[in-house]
Design a protein around this motif. Structure first.
Motif, mmCIF file in Angstrom:
data_model
loop_
_atom_site.group_PDB
_atom_site.id
_atom_site.type_symbol
_atom_site.label_atom_id
_atom_site.label_comp_id
_atom_site.label_asym_id
_atom_site.label_seq_id
_atom_site.Cartn_x
_atom_site.Cartn_y
_atom_site.Cartn_z
ATOM 1 N N ASP A 679 0.826 -1.214 0.000
ATOM 2 C CA ASP A 679 0.000 0.000 0.000
ATOM 3 C C ASP A 679 0.856 1.259 0.000
ATOM 4 O O ASP A 679 0.563 2.218 -0.700
ATOM 5 C CB ASP A 679 -1.002 -0.003 1.163
ATOM 6 C CG ASP A 679 -0.344 -0.196 2.524
ATOM 7 O OD1 ASP A 679 0.883 -0.399 2.583
ATOM 8 O OD2 ASP A 679 -1.070 -0.154 3.540
ATOM 9 N N ARG A 680 1.926 1.292 0.800
ATOM 10 C CA ARG A 680 2.806 2.463 0.806
ATOM 11 C C ARG A 680 4.193 2.060 1.270
ATOM 12 O O ARG A 680 4.366 1.033 1.924
ATOM 13 C CB ARG A 680 2.252 3.582 1.693
ATOM 14 C CG ARG A 680 2.026 3.205 3.138
ATOM 15 C CD ARG A 680 1.572 4.414 3.936
ATOM 16 N NE ARG A 680 1.084 4.056 5.258
ATOM 17 C CZ ARG A 680 0.773 4.945 6.194
ATOM 18 N NH1 ARG A 680 0.892 6.233 5.947
ATOM 19 N NH2 ARG A 680 0.322 4.544 7.369
ATOM 20 N N VAL A 681 5.180 2.913 0.953
ATOM 21 C CA VAL A 681 6.557 2.650 1.336
ATOM 22 C C VAL A 681 7.045 3.805 2.184
ATOM 23 O O VAL A 681 6.810 4.970 1.881
ATOM 24 C CB VAL A 681 7.453 2.454 0.086
ATOM 25 C CG1 VAL A 681 7.414 3.645 -0.839
ATOM 26 C CG2 VAL A 681 8.896 2.154 0.499
ATOM 27 N N GLY A 682 7.709 3.441 3.313
ATOM 28 C CA GLY A 682 8.303 4.446 4.186
ATOM 29 C C GLY A 682 9.805 4.391 4.088
ATOM 30 O O GLY A 682 10.430 5.097 3.311
ATOM 31 N N THR A 683 10.416 3.505 4.858
ATOM 32 C CA THR A 683 11.876 3.382 4.833
ATOM 33 C C THR A 683 12.369 2.629 3.605
ATOM 34 O O THR A 683 13.528 2.769 3.214
ATOM 35 C CB THR A 683 12.369 2.640 6.082
ATOM 36 O OG1 THR A 683 11.886 1.293 6.048
ATOM 37 C CG2 THR A 683 11.890 3.328 7.345
ATOM 38 N N GLY A 684 11.522 1.780 3.037
ATOM 39 C CA GLY A 684 11.941 0.958 1.902
ATOM 40 C C GLY A 684 12.487 -0.391 2.295
ATOM 41 O O GLY A 684 12.731 -1.259 1.430
ATOM 42 N N TRP A 685 12.666 -0.656 3.605
ATOM 43 C CA TRP A 685 13.285 -1.916 4.009
ATOM 44 C C TRP A 685 12.335 -3.095 3.933
ATOM 45 O O TRP A 685 12.770 -4.231 3.706
ATOM 46 C CB TRP A 685 13.888 -1.794 5.411
ATOM 47 C CG TRP A 685 15.094 -0.914 5.430
ATOM 48 C CD1 TRP A 685 15.241 0.278 6.070
ATOM 49 C CD2 TRP A 685 16.328 -1.148 4.737
ATOM 50 N NE1 TRP A 685 16.499 0.793 5.832
ATOM 51 C CE2 TRP A 685 17.188 -0.069 5.020
ATOM 52 C CE3 TRP A 685 16.792 -2.181 3.908
ATOM 53 C CZ2 TRP A 685 18.478 0.026 4.506
ATOM 54 C CZ3 TRP A 685 18.076 -2.093 3.402
ATOM 55 C CH2 TRP A 685 18.901 -1.009 3.696
ATOM 56 N N THR A 686 11.029 -2.882 4.085
ATOM 57 C CA THR A 686 10.090 -3.998 3.907
ATOM 58 C C THR A 686 10.177 -4.522 2.475
ATOM 59 O O THR A 686 10.261 -5.744 2.239
ATOM 60 C CB THR A 686 8.647 -3.536 4.218
ATOM 61 O OG1 THR A 686 8.566 -3.147 5.585
ATOM 62 C CG2 THR A 686 7.653 -4.661 3.963
ATOM 63 N N LEU A 687 10.166 -3.616 1.501
ATOM 64 C CA LEU A 687 10.272 -4.028 0.099
ATOM 65 C C LEU A 687 11.639 -4.640 -0.184
ATOM 66 O O LEU A 687 11.754 -5.611 -0.947
ATOM 67 C CB LEU A 687 10.035 -2.831 -0.817
ATOM 68 C CG LEU A 687 8.648 -2.178 -0.751
ATOM 69 C CD1 LEU A 687 8.569 -0.984 -1.690
ATOM 70 C CD2 LEU A 687 7.556 -3.190 -1.102
#
Length: 711
Positions: A679-687
């Motif tokens: 749904d959204r990206v914050g730090t980018g580390w999940t992706l």
């Protein structure tokens, strides 16, 4: 040799002033203002400490340059000026050289020149040394250079002194180190602090810090009128981002001379500058992310009138000295004090063909969201501070900021700021190799932090009141700055409410249509992470160096701060908005992004969401139907005890939290090309970790697609 009289000193001072400012066509010889002379007399004759709070363009720099020349004639050492911005340093060095003052600077961009500069100082060849506040806490500079400067300088100047006070709108922890420098000065070394933006509370706080042992008794405080006779203030209230962009497109050329269009975010500067260029305006974007050499060139272009405007963040602020005919704010700053400072860039030294400068504010409903974000970066909670001190004490050795991130759930900026405050308070010390605990007791001043937060909230409301007022706008700003010369009954006669400025509010249909088309164009590139953060081993995560199973370049519909889809996305992700399917306008935007991007896709993996499971599932299913490829699995939540945003404050903590929270549950086709949906990206580390797992399961490529990015 006879001691010069006060009259002799003043005569010499005015001679130096004329050399500094040059000839004044048809206006006679330059003479000192009475407060300028009072400050110079205090510094040169009585060797006192002085705080000068005067409006932009009043001549504060003339005070310290003239005082420098007088003190040097008496055999004093060089003047040390603590100055916050490179733009200010460049302007000051140029001004000093015009008066025959030999000025140099030590800052982060000229480290290779430090040693020759110090040799020139020792040889008596330097009259003025400008130092950035960050240098004051550099271990080598602090321990080796600063003590020598404190012992030998003839005058210490603290420019933009409101930065000392945490009540000020632009508090900077590095400035607190000045207290230590003041304490190390030998008796008889005069000190001058200057600012254009300090209300009564900030003035008292700065004066107390200037005084010996916190005493106001030996500090001369000179506060003058903050009325800016050359400014005409106005507000244009438009409902949508499209209308505000259209107003700029239609009316920018009408503004006098060259000027600044201020935006609240870096993303907005790029977006607005691109749009205005497409409408034929000669503008450029400017922010703290602009490369140093380019920033200097842009400043020169603006000062020289070679561009109509710079579309800038507040990075183009304190100390920028140029003749500007207008300032437009696209979005309101969070306080009248910071707004006064920004508009103060205009109206200085106007040529004869410009009688006044125009100042226009275009407020937006999303301003409060941006204020709230910056407010969230305030001083950390006590348990986070205590944890930092405990780690440093337990390790018993210097730790870098990157290493501390693996122990403390704060991002790099907040952690650095907190450590600088603790350094000034004596609880930690910056040394080569990082930070170390001093063992000195430290108290968390929760009451003070609460008072500062409440003051910020009052300032935000005061800014909203400025926008809504039907009274004199300049008088309102002067009231907010506690102007000692304010006549509460006297209006400026120059603003839109006083009838002195008529601001056009009409906007053309063509400009609105083009702005709508520009803002309705979705698509923001998501750059993949390239390197693992250092010291992950402290958290039991054995990852380091280059990321070898990285994602490909991805896409988001928009940033949450964008002027176009940002509004819809902020509403979608508001805590008050219930979970549900992807709204139809955003469905169309996703399709437009895909049609423009055209990624090769063999399958889809969806990132599970605990807060918006329907939204992410609907997004993945819709993409599956549109692209005619299967959803092959999930980046699944396997430990729900790890909170959705746990560790999001810094990279190391986030990687550890994501590694515990998620695991891959998917049948990835060997050599397949996977669309990774969230749904959204914050730090980018999940992706990043999801892409690593998917690549490890056999995929050849992983491309992220999300609705929103926070950066």
């Amino acid at each position: 040799m006879s001691t010069p009289t006060t009259t002799d000193v003043r005569r010499s001072a005015e001679a130096h002033l004329r050399a500094l400012v040059g000839p004044r066509d048809g206006q006679g010889d330059a003479v000192l203002r009475e407060d300028q002379w009072s400050a110079i007399e205090a510094l040169v004759v009585h060797r006192r400490r002085a705080l000068v709070v005067q409006k932009t363009g009043w001549g504060k720099s003339a005070v310290y340059f003239v005082a420098t020349l007088l003190l040097r004639e008496q055999g004093a050492g060089p003047t040390v000026i603590v100055s916050p911005l490179l733009a200010l340093m460049r302007n000051q060095i140029a001004a000093a050289e015009r008066a025959g003052i030999r000025a140099v600077t030590i800052n982060s961009t000229n480290m290779e020149d430090w040693e020759p500069i110090q040799e020139s100082i020792r040889a008596g060849e330097v009259d003025v040394l400008l130092v950035s506040p960050e240098r004051l806490n550099n271990p080598g500079f602090r321990d080796e250079v600063l003590p020598r400067l404190a012992a030998t300088c003839g005058l210490l100047v603290v420019d933009e002194a409101h930065c000392i006070s945490d009540w000020g709108h632009d508090f900077r922890p590095d400035y607190r180190r000045i207290r230590t420098l003041l304490g190390d000065l030998p008796d008889g070394i005069p000190v001058l602090a200057t600012t254009a933006t300090a209300n009564a509370r900030v003035t008292q706080d700065v004066a107390e810090q200037l005084g010996r042992a916190g005493s106001l008794g030996d500090v001369l405080v000179l506060r003058g009128s903050l009325d800016r006779e050359s400014l005409r203030l106005g507000v244009v209230r438009l409902r949508t981002p499209e209308q505000r962009l259209a107003w700029l497109a239609d009316h920018l050329a009408e503004q006098p001379g060259s000027g600044i269009v201020y935006c609240l975010t870096v993303a907005a500067t790029q977006e607005v500058a691109d749009y205005l260029r497409s409408r034929g305006h000669d503008v450029a974007a400017y922010s703290g992310q602009t490369e140093t050499t380019e920033r200097h060139a842009l400043e020169q272009d603006l000062a020289g009138g070679r561009v109509k405007a710079l579309v800038a963040t507040s990075a183009l602020g304190m100390g920028f000295d140029a003749t500007l005919g207008f300032v437009v704010n696209l979005g309101a700053p969070a306080s009248p004090v910071s707004y006064y400072q920004q508009v103060g860039r205009a109206g200085r030294g106007l040529p004869e063909d410009l009688e006044s400068a125009t100042v226009v504010l275009l407020p937006a409903t999303e301003d409060r969201d941006i204020w709230a974000y910056f407010a969230s970066l305030a001083f950390p909670r006590e348990e986070q501070v205590r944890r930092t001190l405990e780690v440093l004490a337990e390790e018993g050795r210097p730790l870098s900021t990157a290493t501390l991130e693996t122990y403390v759930d704060l991002n790099r900026t907040r952690l650095e700021t907190m450590l600088k405050v603790l350094d000034v308070d004596g609880a930690v010390r910056r040394v080569r190799g990082g930070w170390e605990a001093t063992g000195r007791p430290w108290t968390y001043d929760e009451e003070r932090y609460l008072r500062v937060r409440e003051a910020r909230e009052r300032e935000q409301q005061a800014m909203l009141d400025y926008i809504a007022t039907d009274g004199c706008r300049m008088r309102y700003l002067r009231e907010q700055l506690d102007d000692p010369d304010l006549d509460a009954e006297l209006d400026c006669g120059r603003c839109d409410n006083c009838g002195g400025l008529s601001v056009a509010t009409e906007i053309s249909a063509a400009a609105v249509e083009e702005a709508e088309a520009r803002l309705a164009r979705p698509g923001v590139v998501i750059e993949p992470r390239k390197m693992w953060p250092t010291a992950l081993g402290n958290l039991g995560v054995e990852l380091k160096g280059k990321i070898r199973e990285a994602a490909e370049e991805g896409r988001a519909v928009a940033r949450l701060t964008d002027l176009g889809y940002g509004n819809a996305l902020r509403e979608l992700f508001a805590t008050s908005t219930p979970d549900g399917p992807v709204p139809v306008p955003l469905v169309r935007a996703v399709i437009e992004v895909l049609d423009d991007w055209r990624p090769p896709v063999d399958g889809i993996v969806v990132v599970e969401s605990a807060t918006r499971p329907t939204l992410t599932a609907d997004l993945a299913d819709g993409l599956s139907r549109y692209l005619r490829v299967p959803v092959v699995g999930r980046w699944a939540i396997v430990d729900p005890d790890v909170a959705p945003d746990q560790g999001a404050a810094n990279s190391a903590q986030r990687i550890a939290a994501v590694g515990r929270r998620f695991d891959l549950r998917a049948e990835v086709p060997e050599g397949g090309r996977i669309l990774l949906v969230d749904d959204r990206v914050g730090t980018g580390w999940t992706l990043t970790l999801a892409a690593r797992a998917i690549r490890g399961a056999g995929a050849a490529e992983v491309r992220p697609l999300v609705l929103a990015t926070q950066a």
